[in-house]
Scaffold this motif. Structure first.
Motif, PDB file in Angstrom:
ATOM      1  N   UNK A 123      14.328  50.320   2.306  1.00 58.35           N
ATOM      2  CA  UNK A 123      15.128  50.916   1.238  1.00 58.35           C
ATOM      3  C   UNK A 123      14.330  51.903   0.389  1.00 58.35           C
ATOM      4  N   UNK A 124      13.081  51.561   0.104  1.00 53.36           N
ATOM      5  CA  UNK A 124      12.270  52.417  -0.766  1.00 53.36           C
ATOM      6  C   UNK A 124      12.026  53.789  -0.138  1.00 53.36           C
ATOM      7  N   UNK A 125      12.104  53.852   1.186  1.00 49.71           N
ATOM      8  CA  UNK A 125      11.866  55.115   1.887  1.00 49.71           C
ATOM      9  C   UNK A 125      13.143  55.913   2.112  1.00 49.71           C
ATOM     10  N   UNK A 126      14.291  55.261   1.920  1.00 45.34           N
ATOM     11  CA  UNK A 126      15.560  55.929   2.193  1.00 45.34           C
ATOM     12  C   UNK A 126      15.767  57.115   1.257  1.00 45.34           C
ATOM     13  N   UNK A 127      15.597  56.895  -0.041  1.00 44.86           N
ATOM     14  CA  UNK A 127      15.822  57.987  -0.998  1.00 44.86           C
ATOM     15  C   UNK A 127      14.793  59.097  -0.831  1.00 44.86           C
ATOM     16  N   UNK A 171      27.093  51.765   7.767  1.00 41.27           N
ATOM     17  CA  UNK A 171      27.225  52.467   9.042  1.00 41.27           C
ATOM     18  C   UNK A 171      27.608  53.943   8.884  1.00 41.27           C
ATOM     19  N   UNK A 172      28.336  54.264   7.851  1.00 37.94           N
ATOM     20  CA  UNK A 172      28.823  55.627   7.667  1.00 37.94           C
ATOM     21  C   UNK A 172      27.796  56.527   6.988  1.00 37.94           C
ATOM     22  N   UNK A 173      27.000  55.937   6.092  1.00 37.18           N
ATOM     23  CA  UNK A 173      26.090  56.759   5.286  1.00 37.18           C
ATOM     24  C   UNK A 173      24.612  56.501   5.615  1.00 37.18           C
ATOM     25  N   UNK A 174      24.179  55.274   5.432  1.00 34.58           N
ATOM     26  CA  UNK A 174      22.761  54.950   5.600  1.00 34.58           C
ATOM     27  C   UNK A 174      22.223  55.360   6.960  1.00 34.58           C
ATOM     28  N   UNK A 175      22.986  55.074   8.010  1.00 37.93           N
ATOM     29  CA  UNK A 175      22.482  55.286   9.377  1.00 37.93           C
ATOM     30  C   UNK A 175      22.140  56.747   9.662  1.00 37.93           C
ATOM     31  N   UNK A 176      22.743  57.695   8.927  1.00 35.04           N
ATOM     32  CA  UNK A 176      22.500  59.118   9.173  1.00 35.04           C
ATOM     33  C   UNK A 176      21.156  59.600   8.621  1.00 35.04           C
ATOM     34  N   UNK A 177      20.645  58.902   7.629  1.00 33.46           N
ATOM     35  CA  UNK A 177      19.467  59.410   6.929  1.00 33.46           C
ATOM     36  C   UNK A 177      18.227  59.353   7.822  1.00 33.46           C
ATOM     37  N   UNK A 186      16.827  52.192  10.359  1.00 36.95           N
ATOM     38  CA  UNK A 186      15.949  51.034  10.194  1.00 36.95           C
ATOM     39  C   UNK A 186      16.361  50.203   8.976  1.00 36.95           C
ATOM     40  N   UNK A 187      16.863  50.879   7.933  1.00 33.64           N
ATOM     41  CA  UNK A 187      17.356  50.148   6.767  1.00 33.64           C
ATOM     42  C   UNK A 187      18.596  49.328   7.125  1.00 33.64           C
ATOM     43  N   UNK A 188      19.478  49.922   7.922  1.00 34.45           N
ATOM     44  CA  UNK A 188      20.654  49.191   8.403  1.00 34.45           C
ATOM     45  C   UNK A 188      20.213  48.004   9.255  1.00 34.45           C
ATOM     46  N   UNK A 189      19.159  48.197  10.046  1.00 38.30           N
ATOM     47  CA  UNK A 189      18.677  47.110  10.908  1.00 38.30           C
ATOM     48  C   UNK A 189      18.145  45.947  10.074  1.00 38.30           C
ATOM     49  N   UNK A 190      17.623  46.242   8.870  1.00 35.82           N
ATOM     50  CA  UNK A 190      17.180  45.162   7.972  1.00 35.82           C
ATOM     51  C   UNK A 190      18.355  44.264   7.605  1.00 35.82           C
TER      52      UNK A 190
END
Length: 272
Positions: free
Chosen positions: A137-141, A197-203, A213-217
C-alpha cells in the motif's frame, strides 16, 4: 461369449451404481456467509461507516430478532473475525458470557457472534481471522504519482465514499436484519470488490505491478482466512455460520463455492 457379456454388463452396472451412490452420499457442509458492517469505530478500514449506537435498546431488540432467525439454522459452528492466535482469549470471554459474567462489547463479533452461539448452545466459538498487512500500500500512491495515475486513486476514493454514503443511509433507515440483507446483495458485494479490481490493479501495470501486488495482499489474507475456515470444519459439521466484514465476503464466497466439501447457503434464503 454370452457369459462374458453378462459378466461385463454386471460389472458396468455395478460401477455405475457405486459411482451414483458415492455422489448421492457425499456429505457437504452447508456454510452461511454473513457480511457485516463494523459496529465499533474507529476501525482499521480505510473507508468505514460512522456507525450509530448499537447498544441502544432499539438496536439490541433488532439483534435479538436477527439472532433468533439465525438460530433456526441449528448451526454446528459459528466463526468470527478474530485472529486465530486470540482463540484462548476469546474462549475465556465467551465462557464468561455463557455464565452471565461478561457484558458484550459493541463489536459485531460479540453482538451477533457470541449472542448467536449462545442461542445455539455452542460451547465454543471459532476464531478464523489472520491479519496480513497490505505490504504494498505504501508504494501504491508513490507509483501512481510517478506514472501519472493519481486519477485512479481519486476515482477509487470517490467510489468508496459514495458507497459509504449509500450504506450510511441504509443503516440509518433500516433494522439490522434489513441492513445485513442489503449489504449482502450481489450488487453490493461486487461494488466492494471492484474497488480493488477496477482501480488498484491498474497502478504500475506493465512495469512494477505494485497495484496488482497490493490486490494480491488482500487476496492472500482472504485465502489464509479460507484456510482457517476449512481447517476447522470437521466431517460431522452439517452447518457453519461465518460472520465477517462485508468486504471479505466476495472472495471467501468464491473460494468456498469451488470447494465441493461445501454448499454455500444464500443469505436471502435464511433472512426472508
Amino acid at each position: 461369449m454370452t457369459f462374458i457379456k453378462t459378466i461385463a454388463t454386471f460389472l458396468i452396472t455395478l460401477l455405475i451404481a457405486t459411482t451414483t451412490f458415492g455422489q448421492e452420499s457425499k456429505h457437504k457442509t452447508k456454510i452461511l456467509l454473513i457480511g457485516t458492517i463494523h459496529f465499533e469505530t474507529p476501525h482499521l478500514d480505510q473507508f468505514e461507516l460512522k456507525t450509530d449506537d448499537f447498544l441502544a435498546p432499539k438496536r439490541q431488540k433488532e439483534l435479538e430478532e436477527l439472532t433468533e432467525i439465525l438460530k433456526r439454522t441449528n448451526a454446528d459452528k459459528v466463526m468470527i473475525e478474530r485472529p486465530l492466535n486470540q482463540q484462548t482469549q476469546i474462549d475465556s470471554l465467551y465462557n464468561a458470557y455463557l455464565q452471565n459474567r461478561y457484558k458484550l462489547t459493541v463489536s459485531e463479533r460479540e453482538q451477533i457472534g457470541f449472542r448467536l452461539a449462545k442461542k445455539l448452545n455452542l460451547k465454543h466459538i471459532n476464531c478464523v481471522d489472520i491479519f496480513y498487512g497490505m505490504k504494498h500500500d505504501s508504494l501504491v500512491s508513490v507509483t501512481a504519482k510517478e506514472k501519472n495515475q493519481l486519477y485512479l486513486l481519486n476515482e477509487l476514493g470517490a467510489s468508496a465514499n459514495s458507497l459509504m454514503r449509500e450504506l450510511d443511509s441504509v443503516v440509518r433507515r433500516n433494522s439490522i436484519t434489513e441492513v445485513i440483507k442489503y449489504i449482502n446483495k450481489d450488487e453490493l458485494l461486487r461494488k466492494n470488490l471492484s474497488l480493488y479490481l477496477k482501480y488498484y490493479a491498474k497502478i504500475g501495470a506493465g512495469e512494477n505491478y505494485i497495484g496488482a501486488e497490493s490486490v494480491s495482499d488482500w487476496y492472500l489474507r482472504n485465502l489464509a482466512i479460507y484456510a482457517n475456515v476449512i481447517s476447522q470444519v470437521n466431517k460431522n459439521d452439517k452447518y457453519v455460520i461465518l460472520i465477517f466484514g462485508q468486504g471479505h465476503i466476495p472472495v471467501l464466497k468464491h473460494l468456498l463455492q469451488y470447494n465441493d466439501d461445501f454448499e454455500v447457503v444464500e443469505l436471502n434464503s435464511v433472512l426472508k
